[in-house]
Design a protein around this motif. Sequence first.
Motif, PDB file in Angstrom:
ATOM      1  N   GLN A  96       0.811  -1.218   0.000  1.00 55.31           N
ATOM      2  CA  GLN A  96       0.000   0.000   0.000  1.00 55.31           C
ATOM      3  C   GLN A  96       0.847   1.274   0.000  1.00 55.31           C
ATOM      4  O   GLN A  96       0.396   2.327  -0.448  1.00 55.31           O
ATOM      5  CB  GLN A  96      -0.975   0.006   1.183  1.00 55.31           C
ATOM      6  CG  GLN A  96      -2.038  -1.074   1.110  1.00 55.31           C
ATOM      7  CD  GLN A  96      -2.934  -0.971  -0.115  1.00 55.31           C
ATOM      8  OE1 GLN A  96      -3.333   0.114  -0.518  1.00 55.31           O
ATOM      9  NE2 GLN A  96      -3.241  -2.114  -0.712  1.00 55.31           N
ATOM     10  N   ASN A 100      -0.137   3.963  -2.829  1.00 54.17           N
ATOM     11  CA  ASN A 100      -0.596   5.303  -2.453  1.00 54.17           C
ATOM     12  C   ASN A 100       0.446   6.406  -2.611  1.00 54.17           C
ATOM     13  O   ASN A 100       0.079   7.576  -2.758  1.00 54.17           O
ATOM     14  CB  ASN A 100      -1.086   5.296  -1.003  1.00 54.17           C
ATOM     15  CG  ASN A 100      -2.330   4.454  -0.822  1.00 54.17           C
ATOM     16  OD1 ASN A 100      -3.296   4.614  -1.556  1.00 54.17           O
ATOM     17  ND2 ASN A 100      -2.306   3.528   0.127  1.00 54.17           N
ATOM     18  N   THR A 239      -0.656   5.898   7.128  1.00 53.74           N
ATOM     19  CA  THR A 239      -1.749   5.483   6.238  1.00 53.74           C
ATOM     20  C   THR A 239      -1.808   3.971   6.119  1.00 53.74           C
ATOM     21  O   THR A 239      -2.877   3.352   6.219  1.00 53.74           O
ATOM     22  CB  THR A 239      -1.561   6.121   4.840  1.00 53.74           C
ATOM     23  OG1 THR A 239      -1.497   7.535   4.981  1.00 53.74           O
ATOM     24  CG2 THR A 239      -2.706   5.759   3.913  1.00 53.74           C
TER      25      THR A 239
END
Length: 388
Positions: A96, A100, A239
């Motif tokens: 991720q 991202n 995040t």
Amino acid sequence: MSEVSQEDFDQVHAQVRQWIRTRVVPREREIADTDAIPEDIRQQAKDMGLFGYAIPQEWGGLGLDLAQDVELAMEFGYTSLAVRSMFGTNNGIAGQVLVNFGTDEQKSTWLEKIATGDVVASFALTEPGAGSNPAGLRTKAVRDGDEWVIDGEKCFITNAQLADLFVTFARTRPADANGPGIAVFLVPAGTPGLDVARHDEKMGQQGAWTSNVSFSGVRVPAAALVGGDEDTGYRAAMTSLARGRVHISGLAVGSAQRALDESVRHAAVTTQGGTPIGDFQLVQAHLADMQTGIMAGRALARDAAAKYVSGEDRRIAPSVAKLFCTEMVGRVADTAVQIHGGSGYMREMTVERIYRDVRLLRLYEGTSEIQRLIIGGGLVRQAKKDLT
């Protein structure tokens, strides 16, 4: 918004559920005894696309969103947690970061290989002096011409011995008004100065390998800086961890469900004085408490996932779900051993393994204490904001 329709996801979900129950559950003892995932199970996971189920389809993944991810996590939690760990870093905390925050070049270089499982990615954040809070990071990265030189020590790094890529967090400067000074770099395995220790011997989760990783004068090109920005690291870590906390919540629910199923089965067939122990009201009370915790946890994990996907809450809700679900599964596993009596303490019993495996869930991706600080601090900050 998910790239996968509900109808298509239902098929994926059913396939994963069948694979877990028919292929993986019968091999749990083998995984525990050998402290390794059998190669045929690894290959089956690759063939099903499980190394990239949460990677967008444009990069070769299945493109599931977090709400769908949580449904699969509940299935993965039903068996040896090491199996999920095998592809968890690719889909979760490591993958991720690239999805991202990576540059187009970084994504095209790595994401398709991560999605197929040809590359295993490790998330190199935790250090001996910086666990749940990355602000305490000591690993340093210093710019030297067109390269960065990384020095530091990491610990408890999942899949480190198997990794082809280390998503590595390092401090480029002390925190200042411009930001926390934490960057993240892509360090291929085999880079000179990168050393992976033998895998740790843990209380549970045999087959899920974690290791210490040291960086001694490790040189990477400027293009290895994720997002091309020195201050991306802290945001990327936060995040990825918030998303991972919702996933862990689903995992905890799955493990709790397995512990309950084993306990109900045991209570129905095991007799004491000629009476099935499931007829005893105190045993029924234990089962009732387990079921109540699981249903609450399942609803909470799904709610947190929905809030994350919609963008409504990507901070407090993930921490609430992780705190409740991981504490809940600890209680459920303990009760399951109690219902099994002396046999529940024996290595051959499923609940004995679950009891050890789930203890880690309250520690990694932010301890229960850290979740409480995030929740409480967030509520107070919001109240102050509302008053101004």
